[in-house]
Design a protein around this motif. Structure first.
Motif, short mmCIF file in Angstrom:
data_model
loop_
_atom_site.label_atom_id
_atom_site.label_comp_id
_atom_site.label_asym_id
_atom_site.label_seq_id
_atom_site.Cartn_x
_atom_site.Cartn_y
_atom_site.Cartn_z
N ARG A 15 0.81 -1.22 0.00
CA ARG A 15 0.00 0.00 0.00
C ARG A 15 0.85 1.28 0.00
O ARG A 15 0.42 2.30 -0.52
N THR A 16 2.06 1.19 0.58
CA THR A 16 2.83 2.40 0.83
C THR A 16 3.96 2.58 -0.16
O THR A 16 4.88 1.75 -0.24
N TYR A 44 8.11 0.61 -3.10
CA TYR A 44 7.00 0.27 -2.22
C TYR A 44 7.53 -0.54 -1.04
O TYR A 44 8.34 -1.46 -1.22
N GLU A 47 3.87 -2.89 4.79
CA GLU A 47 3.47 -2.62 6.18
C GLU A 47 3.53 -3.94 6.96
O GLU A 47 3.72 -5.01 6.40
#
Length: 321
Positions: A15-16, A44, A47
């Motif tokens: 996601r990050t 990326y 998490e």
């Protein structure tokens, strides 16, 4: 003849996304320094709730959807990774269970950045000999877990992600689709140039990645150009016959140097290192899926996959879509 044909591809990213500027807030580096030396602009980072297996499952589901198949149609899973969820069992078995296709063959391959090429060649051999009918070949990594965030020469280079292909054994005519040739190599004499300084049998720790970048660069350009030529020679073709090269995304300078050495136009090279950084075994299938989904790679194209990584290991695979 029986060939392993690519039915579909998929990919997954955490996601990050972390830009060079954001990374420079925690590491002694800068966007300019990273881009000039590597071509990387972001990566990326997984998490805590994102793992090698969870990324692999997401990529696999997308590949199955693209292939028009269900998980129950898969009887072989080969997963390439250097960052498994556990020392054992194989992460491939976790993926198998999550997908709901238990009972077939599932195992991991450890060849670091070349892992996907090793995994694809292994699956191809098993499909052509009848051990399985359809395979998921996956490259998935959470390399951020083994980086030394105090070492700016390595931590800026890597990212996390996963890519997957569905291969199917098909009886095709001469000139039809499928894996045409694969060549794999290894040379354990260069362990000290790219390795992780830990392991269950030595330090009883996971360890951190260590690399001598200048020496790796020199070996990569020579080895990759040689294995591409070797693979083409196997089927009597030349660089001009290739529609696309899908390389391991280690460094933009390595991609450019390898293309020049072979006389290939850079326009034929799929590049995602600027967005994904080096995702090790995931980088080749991630780049392939990007090229398919943006419409560049099309049915009928002749595609060369290639990679080199720690070990050293290196290889190439030529595939007609």
């Amino acid at each position: 003849m029986i060939r392993s044909v690519i039915r579909g591809s998929g990919s997954a990213l955490p996601r990050t996304a972390v830009s060079n500027a954001e990374l420079a807030e925690r590491v002694d580096t800068s966007d300019e320094w990273i881009v000039e030396r590597t071509g990387i602009r972001q990566r990326y980072i997984a998490e805590d709730d994102e793992t090698t297996s969870s990324l692999a499952v997401e990529a696999s589901r997308k590949a199955l959807e693209a292939a028009g198949l269900e998980a129950k149609d898969i009887d072989l899973i080969v997963l390439a990774t250097a960052t498994p969820d556990q020392t054992f069992p194989a992460t491939a078995t976790l993926v198998q269970h999550a997908l709901g296709c238990n009972g077939g063959i599932a195992f991991d391959v450890g060849a670091v950045c070349s892992g996907f090429l090793y995994a694809m060649a292994s699956a191809d051999s098993m499909l052509r000999t009848g051990m399985a009918k359809r395979a998921l070949v996956i490259g998935s990594e959470t390399f951020s877990r083994i980086l030394d965030w105090e070492d700016r020469t390595t931590c800026v280079l890597f990212g996390d992600g996963a890519g997957a292909l569905v291969l199917e054994a098909q009886d095709v005519a001469e000139g039809g689709p499928g894996v045409l040739a694969s060549k794999l190599h290894a040379d354990g004499a260069h362990n000290e140039l790219l390795y992780v300084d830990g392991g269950p049998s030595t330090t009883q720790t996971v360890g951190k990645l260590r690399m001598k970048g200048r020496e790796v660069f020199r070996h990569a350009v020579v080895n990759l150009a040689a294995v591409l030529e070797e693979t083409l020679a196997e089927v009597g073709l030349g660089p001009d016959d290739i529609d696309w090269v899908v390389p391991h995304q280690a460094n933009a300078r390595i991609l450019d140097a390898t293309a020049r050495k072979l006389g290939l136009p850079v326009e034929k090279v799929i590049v995602t290192v600027d967005r994904h950084a080096n995702t090790s075994a995931a980088s080749v299938p991630l780049a392939f899926d990007a090229g398919v989904r943006d419409g560049r790679i099309k049915p009928g194209d002749l595609v060369m996959f290639e990679a080199m990584g720690g070990g050293f290991t290196w290889g190439a695979s030529l595939v007609r879509l």
